[in-house]
Design a protein around this motif. Structure first.
Motif, mmCIF file in Angstrom:
data_model
loop_
_atom_site.group_PDB
_atom_site.id
_atom_site.type_symbol
_atom_site.label_atom_id
_atom_site.label_comp_id
_atom_site.label_asym_id
_atom_site.label_seq_id
_atom_site.Cartn_x
_atom_site.Cartn_y
_atom_site.Cartn_z
ATOM 1 N N GLN A 119 0.810 -1.219 0.000
ATOM 2 C CA GLN A 119 0.000 0.000 0.000
ATOM 3 C C GLN A 119 0.844 1.269 0.000
ATOM 4 O O GLN A 119 0.385 2.320 0.448
ATOM 5 N N GLY A 120 2.061 1.173 -0.479
ATOM 6 C CA GLY A 120 2.845 2.391 -0.666
ATOM 7 C C GLY A 120 3.468 2.969 0.583
ATOM 8 O O GLY A 120 4.106 4.009 0.524
ATOM 9 N N GLU A 121 3.308 2.284 1.715
ATOM 10 C CA GLU A 121 3.754 2.863 2.984
ATOM 11 C C GLU A 121 5.221 2.596 3.289
ATOM 12 O O GLU A 121 5.848 3.373 3.994
ATOM 13 N N CYS A 122 5.770 1.479 2.788
ATOM 14 C CA CYS A 122 7.061 1.039 3.325
ATOM 15 C C CYS A 122 8.234 1.254 2.380
ATOM 16 O O CYS A 122 9.373 1.282 2.813
#
Ligand SMILES: Cc1cc2nc3c(=O)[nH]c(=O)nc-3n(C[C@H](O)[C@H](O)[C@H](O)COP(=O)(O)OP(=O)(O)OC[C@H]3O[C@@H](n4cnc5c(N)ncnc54)[C@H](O)[C@@H]3O)c2cc1C
Ligand code: FES
Ligand code: FES
Lengths: 299, 194
Positions: free
Chosen positions: B42-45
């Motif tokens: 989800q693009g967070e890490c």
């Protein structure tokens, strides 16, 4: 699922007309999260990446016509002078990787109350250029957000561009979150001084079902600045005026309690940001020349 | 559907790609390049960071169909990519690059950082090892791609430049200090080399 790859804007409009349920995908930073987590299984994905026009912008006399897919990184790098509020807001979005992909068209498509472009667009003044095979229309930004994650687009319409007024005075953007990067706003506030019309405009994010302007606060401040001759004498805004403005901005919120913050915290924080952004922009306005703030010369 | 694109300088094609599939999935599961990691989708890490037409992006958020005809650099191709950049200031597509086979077999073999002999690592990879910036290693590929791109733009980065460029990459082990050291080291060595 079908993957539609229009090579031109006309093809994209035709595809959207033929398949109104098709989900456009630009940077994919909202759409792909939903697909990866199985929150969404669209029948058609409509890829906009091949349409180069959407990644271009034109700086006109009065406004910037910003293509729907211009990534945030480009806005920060190239449009800081013309669109200082949006450039600041863009810099607060997520991370470099996300800013290299995501843009204002996608932010408007999602129309989340927490989207960072919205307060900046509301404060600057903007119109969304929506188009379908039926024709093109300009939707005033104030009429664009119709509900929680809902917008004024018709099923067959796509966003071609956003027309944003070029700054004629200082603009600011402020956002509350737990850290600097990768934070969805607990709440956010955009403010733009418009010396040419002697008005101040605002935008509030994440503190109501949709992004909103604090209209009563704007009206109060516009009258107070006019009455005191502030635009001409460039005096410091009196603390009581600033406080009243901040209170009215807090009053324009209609927030909820959620994991990111309580409603009362959000109201309080919006008031604080309103006072601060007013102070920063006004100091910058006074600092430049006090009387005849030059168009585009933004600190 | 079938997707054709350039991976690490060589044309590749992936078959039987599902329309909603991510570039990350195609790289890992269809091309056999598991260097790009999947930690959040989800693009967070940032652990899936690759370069798409030169820009660092989260490959988990790029739809496979969107890369048709475009250029991707993954961590497996980073050493060659950096070498070619240093030698020729880049590489025309297909003329150099890393073959799929080489990329699949690529491993961070320890080389003598003192002599620099036989080094097959990019400067930033070697610096991560030398500075002790790798613990479990899960975040490392994404950080390497992001850090390498930053060093390309800012040969003499400030700490603020480094923090900004790596702000989309999470590490749960190191506390980031060693990562900062590694990038500073890579920058310093890059400066010496010029
Ligand atoms: C890790 C992470 C952090 C994030 N942090 C932030 C943040 O701090 N602030 C913030 O505001 N957002 C944030 N986002 C959300 C997202 O990055 C933004 O909303 C971004 O602007 C979306 O742009 P996009 O091009 O990637 O949109 P996409 O995902 O491609 O599309 C988003 C929506 O818009 C529609 N759409 C796209 N283009 C058009 C068009 N031309 N016409 C009509 N509809 C269109 C799509 O169908 C979809 O419904 C974050 C996302 C991630 C994954
Ligand atoms: S797996 Fe892509 S950002 Fe985490
Ligand atoms: S080394 Fe383990 S996550 Fe970074």
């Amino acid at each position: 699922m079908d993957f539609l790859r229009p090579a031109s804007w006309e093809e994209a409009l035709a595809a959207k007309a033929e398949h109104p349920t098709a989900v456009p995908i630009a940077g994919g930073t909202d759409v792909m999260v939903e697909i990866n987590f199985d929150h969404r299984r669209p029948e058609y994905l409509l890829d906009l990446n091949r349409i180069g026009d959407l990644e271009e912008w034109e700086v006109g006399e009065e406004s910037v016509r910003l293509g729907a897919s211009v990534p945030y990184t480009k806005i920060m790098e190239h449009l800081r002078g013309e669109l200082p509020g949006l450039a600041l807001a863009s810099h607060t979005v997520a991370s470099p990787q996300i800013r290299n992909r995501g843009g204002v068209g996608g932010n408007l498509g999602t129309a989340s109350p927490a989207g960072d472009a919205h307060p900046a667009l509301l404060a600057a003044g903007a119109e969304v250029e929506a188009e379908s095979v039926r024709g093109s229309r300009l939707i005033p930004i104030d009429a664009f957000y119709t509900g929680v994650k809902r917008n004024a687009l018709a099923p067959d319409e796509l966003i071609r561009a956003v027309h944003i007024k070029k700054a004629d005075g200082p603009q600011q953007y402020s956002k509350v979150g737990t850290r600097n990067a990768m934070v969805i706003a607990v709440c956010a506030f955009g403010l733009a001084l418009h010396p040419e019309t002697r008005t101040v405009r605002t935008g509030i994010g994440s503190a109501a079902p949709t992004p909103v302007r604090a209209k009563a606060a704007e009206e109060f401040l516009n009258a107070a600045l006019e009455e005191g001759g502030f635009w001409d004498n460039g005096k410091i805004i009196t603390p009581s005026v600033a406080k009243q403005f901040a209170d009215l901005c807090a009053g324009a919120c209609n927030p909820i309690d959620d994991v990111r913050g309580t409603a009362s915290y959000r109201r309080h924080a919006v008031g604080v940001m309103a006072r601060r952004t007013l102070t920063w922009t006004w100091e910058s306005y006074r600092g430049t020349d006090g009387q005849t703030h030059q168009k585009g010369s933004v600190a | 559907m079938r997707v054709h694109f350039t991976v690490n300088g060589r044309p590749q094609e992936a078959d039987d790609v599902w329309e909603g599939e991510s570039l990350l999935y195609v790289l890992r599961e269809r091309l056999g390049l598991p260097g790009s990691k999947n930690a959040c989708e989800q693009g967070e890490c940032g652990s899936c960071t690759v370069r798409l037409d030169g820009l660092p992006v989260c490959s988990c958020l790029v739809a496979a169909g969107q890369v048709e005809g475009r250029e991707v650099v993954t961590v497996e191709g980073l050493a060659d990519f950096a070498k070619q950049r240093a030698e020729h200031g880049g590489c025309a597509s297909g003329a150099c690059g890393t073959s799929l086979q080489d990329a699949r077999e690529w491993a961070a073999e320890g080389h003598d950082s003192q002599t620099g002999e036989g080094t097959e690592l990019s400067p930033v990879q070697q610096a991560f090892i030398d500075a002790g910036a790798v613990q479990c290693g899960f975040c490392t590929p994404g950080l390497l791609v992001a850090a390498d791109e930053m060093l390309e733009r800012h040969p003499n980065p400030t700490d603020a430049d480094i923090r900004e460029a790596l702000s989309g990459n999470l590490c749960r082990c190191t506390g980031y200090e060693k990562i900062m050291d590694a990038v500073r080291l890579a920058a310093a060595r890059q400066g010496e080399a010029v």
